[in-house]
Design an enzyme around this catalytic site. Sequence first.
Site, PDB file in Angstrom:
ATOM      1  N   ARG A 276     -37.978  73.766-103.151  1.00  0.00           N
ATOM      2  CA  ARG A 276     -37.378  72.719-102.297  1.00  0.00           C
ATOM      3  C   ARG A 276     -36.668  71.657-103.127  1.00  0.00           C
ATOM      4  O   ARG A 276     -35.626  71.134-102.732  1.00  0.00           O
ATOM      5  CB  ARG A 276     -38.427  72.104-101.366  1.00  0.00           C
ATOM      6  N   HIS A 277     -37.214  71.371-104.302  1.00  0.00           N
ATOM      7  CA  HIS A 277     -36.567  70.360-105.151  1.00  0.00           C
ATOM      8  C   HIS A 277     -35.315  70.931-105.815  1.00  0.00           C
ATOM      9  O   HIS A 277     -34.284  70.253-105.919  1.00  0.00           O
ATOM     10  CB  HIS A 277     -37.542  69.817-106.183  1.00  0.00           C
TER      11      HIS A 277
ATOM     12  N   CYS B  98     -29.562  47.482-118.823  1.00  0.00           N
ATOM     13  CA  CYS B  98     -28.737  46.285-118.653  1.00  0.00           C
ATOM     14  C   CYS B  98     -29.671  45.208-118.115  1.00  0.00           C
ATOM     15  O   CYS B  98     -30.890  45.346-118.256  1.00  0.00           O
ATOM     16  CB  CYS B  98     -27.505  46.543-117.793  1.00  0.00           C
ATOM     17  N   GLY B  99     -29.137  44.155-117.534  1.00  0.00           N
ATOM     18  CA  GLY B  99     -30.019  43.101-117.035  1.00  0.00           C
ATOM     19  C   GLY B  99     -30.952  43.630-115.953  1.00  0.00           C
ATOM     20  O   GLY B  99     -32.152  43.360-115.959  1.00  0.00           O
ATOM     21  N   THR B 100     -30.387  44.385-115.040  1.00  0.00           N
ATOM     22  CA  THR B 100     -31.154  44.901-113.899  1.00  0.00           C
ATOM     23  C   THR B 100     -31.293  46.420-113.888  1.00  0.00           C
ATOM     24  O   THR B 100     -32.098  46.952-113.116  1.00  0.00           O
ATOM     25  CB  THR B 100     -30.443  44.524-112.587  1.00  0.00           C
ATOM     26  N   GLY B 101     -30.455  47.100-114.634  1.00  0.00           N
ATOM     27  CA  GLY B 101     -30.383  48.565-114.558  1.00  0.00           C
ATOM     28  C   GLY B 101     -29.464  49.048-113.448  1.00  0.00           C
ATOM     29  O   GLY B 101     -29.148  50.233-113.372  1.00  0.00           O
ATOM     30  N   ILE B 102     -29.018  48.127-112.606  1.00  0.00           N
ATOM     31  CA  ILE B 102     -28.238  48.541-111.425  1.00  0.00           C
ATOM     32  C   ILE B 102     -26.833  48.986-111.804  1.00  0.00           C
ATOM     33  O   ILE B 102     -26.392  50.078-111.429  1.00  0.00           O
ATOM     34  CB  ILE B 102     -28.193  47.406-110.379  1.00  0.00           C
ATOM     35  N   GLY B 103     -26.115  48.129-112.542  1.00  0.00           N
ATOM     36  CA  GLY B 103     -24.740  48.485-112.918  1.00  0.00           C
ATOM     37  C   GLY B 103     -24.716  49.794-113.699  1.00  0.00           C
ATOM     38  O   GLY B 103     -23.889  50.686-113.442  1.00  0.00           O
ATOM     39  N   MET B 104     -25.643  49.930-114.644  1.00  0.00           N
ATOM     40  CA  MET B 104     -25.715  51.149-115.458  1.00  0.00           C
ATOM     41  C   MET B 104     -25.936  52.369-114.578  1.00  0.00           C
ATOM     42  O   MET B 104     -25.297  53.411-114.764  1.00  0.00           O
ATOM     43  CB  MET B 104     -26.858  51.045-116.470  1.00  0.00           C
TER      44      MET B 104
ATOM     45  N   ASP C  73     -26.019  46.986-122.434  1.00  0.00           N
ATOM     46  CA  ASP C  73     -25.072  45.878-122.559  1.00  0.00           C
ATOM     47  C   ASP C  73     -25.846  44.679-123.122  1.00  0.00           C
ATOM     48  O   ASP C  73     -27.014  44.825-123.527  1.00  0.00           O
ATOM     49  CB  ASP C  73     -24.363  45.587-121.223  1.00  0.00           C
ATOM     50  N   HIS C  74     -25.213  43.514-123.136  1.00  0.00           N
ATOM     51  CA  HIS C  74     -25.885  42.317-123.673  1.00  0.00           C
ATOM     52  C   HIS C  74     -27.148  41.971-122.880  1.00  0.00           C
ATOM     53  O   HIS C  74     -28.073  41.381-123.417  1.00  0.00           O
ATOM     54  CB  HIS C  74     -24.907  41.139-123.657  1.00  0.00           C
TER      55      HIS C  74
ATOM     56  N   HIS D 119     -39.006  65.659-109.295  1.00  0.00           N
ATOM     57  CA  HIS D 119     -38.328  66.016-108.046  1.00  0.00           C
ATOM     58  C   HIS D 119     -36.806  66.040-108.140  1.00  0.00           C
ATOM     59  O   HIS D 119     -36.163  66.825-107.454  1.00  0.00           O
ATOM     60  CB  HIS D 119     -38.724  65.031-106.926  1.00  0.00           C
TER      61      HIS D 119
HETATM   62  C1  RB5 Z   1     -24.928  41.047-117.040  1.00  0.00           C
HETATM   63  O1  RB5 Z   1     -25.039  39.683-116.814  1.00  0.00           O
HETATM   64  C2  RB5 Z   1     -25.547  41.822-115.889  1.00  0.00           C
HETATM   65  O2  RB5 Z   1     -24.777  41.671-114.750  1.00  0.00           O
HETATM   66  C3  RB5 Z   1     -25.695  43.293-116.251  1.00  0.00           C
HETATM   67  O3  RB5 Z   1     -26.462  43.394-117.398  1.00  0.00           O
HETATM   68  C4  RB5 Z   1     -26.355  44.160-115.213  1.00  0.00           C
HETATM   69  O4  RB5 Z   1     -27.551  43.599-114.772  1.00  0.00           O
HETATM   70  C5  RB5 Z   1     -25.504  44.616-114.103  1.00  0.00           C
HETATM   71  O5  RB5 Z   1     -25.913  45.402-113.238  1.00  0.00           O
END
Ligand code: RB5
Length: 150
Positions: free
Chosen positions: A133-134, A65-71, A8-9, A98
């Site tokens: 196991r894995h 993404c910004g954090t990789g979390i949303g993705m 994303d951006h 693993h």
């Molecule tokens: C965008 O501002 C940010 O929320 C997105 O890139 C990502 O970090 C979400 O998990």
Amino acid sequence: MKVAIGCDHGGINLKPVLTDYLEKKGIEYVDYGCYDKSSTDYNEYALKVSNAVASGECDKGILFCGTGIGMSIVANKVKGIRCGHCHDVFSAKMTRLHNDANVMALGERVVGPGLMIEIVDAFLSTEFSGDERHARRVQKIKDLEEKSFR
Ligand code: RB5
């Protein structure tokens, strides 16, 4: 190997660094967007990359993404996807060894370009260990996909 990539951006500045690396390594890739810095929703790109991997069109996926979390949250909703959220080389290696992860997500606001390349390199160059196991635990993840929400 064919790699699906998407961002994303919040992750777009890392993309040219990644594509340069893939081109230098001779690794084929498909770029599922986004293509500019305007604000957009990570969901769309995580889904496109995950579908490409789950369908077998691509072998592995890399998401920024910004954090990789949303993705990573979105990718792990797609049947057949095991997405590792990795910000260090050890985790990237272990999620292949693993977990047999087929997608990796990371955040441009967390790691710089140099570390990102080392993480991606570990992810793409490490094979699943295949240890019983894995393999059993990965199979349990697949079984859970069949059972959940029913
Ligand atoms: C965008 O501002 C940010 O929320 C997105 O890139 C990502 O970090 C979400 O998990």
